[in-house]
Scaffold this motif. Sequence first.
Motif, PDB file in Angstrom:
ATOM      1  N   LEU A  17       0.818  -1.210   0.000  1.00  0.00           N
ATOM      2  CA  LEU A  17       0.000   0.000   0.000  1.00  0.00           C
ATOM      3  C   LEU A  17       0.851   1.258   0.000  1.00  0.00           C
ATOM      4  CD1 LEU A  17      -2.826  -1.041   2.503  1.00  0.00           C
ATOM      5  CD2 LEU A  17      -2.912  -1.007  -0.006  1.00  0.00           C
ATOM      6  N   THR A  18       1.897   1.276   0.820  1.00  0.00           N
ATOM      7  CA  THR A  18       2.742   2.478   0.867  1.00  0.00           C
ATOM      8  C   THR A  18       3.564   2.643  -0.403  1.00  0.00           C
ATOM      9  OG1 THR A  18       4.445   1.220   2.039  1.00  0.00           O
ATOM     10  CG2 THR A  18       2.892   2.481   3.376  1.00  0.00           C
ATOM     11  N   ARG A  37       2.649   1.869  -3.365  1.00  0.00           N
ATOM     12  CA  ARG A  37       1.775   2.353  -4.431  1.00  0.00           C
ATOM     13  C   ARG A  37       1.412   3.821  -4.261  1.00  0.00           C
ATOM     14  NH1 ARG A  37      -3.144  -1.592  -5.628  1.00  0.00           N
ATOM     15  NH2 ARG A  37      -3.354   0.002  -7.233  1.00  0.00           N
ATOM     16  N   ARG A  38       1.462   4.345  -3.016  1.00  0.00           N
ATOM     17  CA  ARG A  38       0.958   5.698  -2.771  1.00  0.00           C
ATOM     18  C   ARG A  38       2.052   6.705  -2.452  1.00  0.00           C
ATOM     19  NH1 ARG A  38      -4.532   5.832  -1.912  1.00  0.00           N
ATOM     20  NH2 ARG A  38      -5.570   3.800  -1.824  1.00  0.00           N
ATOM     21  N   ARG A  39       3.121   6.279  -1.801  1.00  0.00           N
ATOM     22  CA  ARG A  39       4.139   7.249  -1.398  1.00  0.00           C
ATOM     23  C   ARG A  39       4.981   7.666  -2.590  1.00  0.00           C
ATOM     24  NH1 ARG A  39       7.281   4.502   3.428  1.00  0.00           N
ATOM     25  NH2 ARG A  39       8.639   6.327   3.113  1.00  0.00           N
TER      26      ARG A  39
END
Length: 336
Positions: free
Chosen positions: A328-329, A331-333
């Motif tokens: 998740l991180t 993909r977003r950070r």
Amino acid sequence: MRRLVGVELTRLRWRRAVQVLVAFALFVPILVFAITAWNTRSYSDAEMAEFQTQVDRDTNSIETQQSLKDCLDNPDDFGVPPGEDVQTTCEEWTLPQLDWYAFREPLNLDTERDAGSGVVVIALLAVLFALAGTTFAGHDWNTGSMSNQLLFEPRRGRVWLTKGLVVTLASGAIAAVVLAAYWTGLWVLAGARSLDPSGHSVWEGYQQGIRGTALAALCALCAYAVTMLFRSTVVTLGVLFGLSILAPILLALIAFPDNERWMPQTNIAAVMLDGTTYYGEMVCTSTTDELGNEIQECGDSTEHKLTLAGGSAYLLGLLALAAVPSVLTFRRRDVP
């Protein structure tokens, strides 16, 4: 996807740190095998004759004969059970025995599997491939090459999955070859020494190798996931240190029922040994005597069984705790 896997496999293969770790993964089991073969070798006739001479010399010494006499004169002081033959028991307890000197145990595949070199090799492979997983991802973050890779493949989820897949498959493949070769070597060694390496013992050794392969691959993937989450090899090594050293100490200090069940080493042992036994708190009961005084009696600790399925579920849960936030991180950070 196939081409991306090939690219990542090439990058993994040419990473110098990974090459060193793979070399250790191949060399260390050979060293362990050599040590095991040396420590379980049989005694020569000359060595047995020397041991027998030493037994005879120590048996006839003044100190030994005095100990035997004291035991015969006062068997109660030596703890000889009532009804036992005093002469035989005292001689057995005070006179030197041949196995006191010829203490080397012959090769036993069951022992090597349950508490010997088989467990040691799996543990070493798990540590080495965990280091390979973290250095593979950590190098990309430390050098800033991760941003360049995302220019060619912007789908971050696919990049994360491909890297993790390559680390897992490569670690599992090498571990499978090493463990299969190790148990084949033990089988051949037992046959060469005219021992009886029963098919049952050998097959259980190969089964442990399969479980060890899965454990080594899982450790590599978990280390990779933690590194992708924190973007640092140093932090990952700290997390692994805390999980393996500090977590058991903390769980031991926190008094709650069945805390041994949640220690990492207990669940790892359940996977390696196809189930394990651990002990809970000591069971104590309180009774009151005729004078009204409370008497507390404590028995043996409660014995619990932890199955392979239970240990596997625990380790997969730890993997999920690392992998889900890592994906998740990533993909977003922002990627520097």
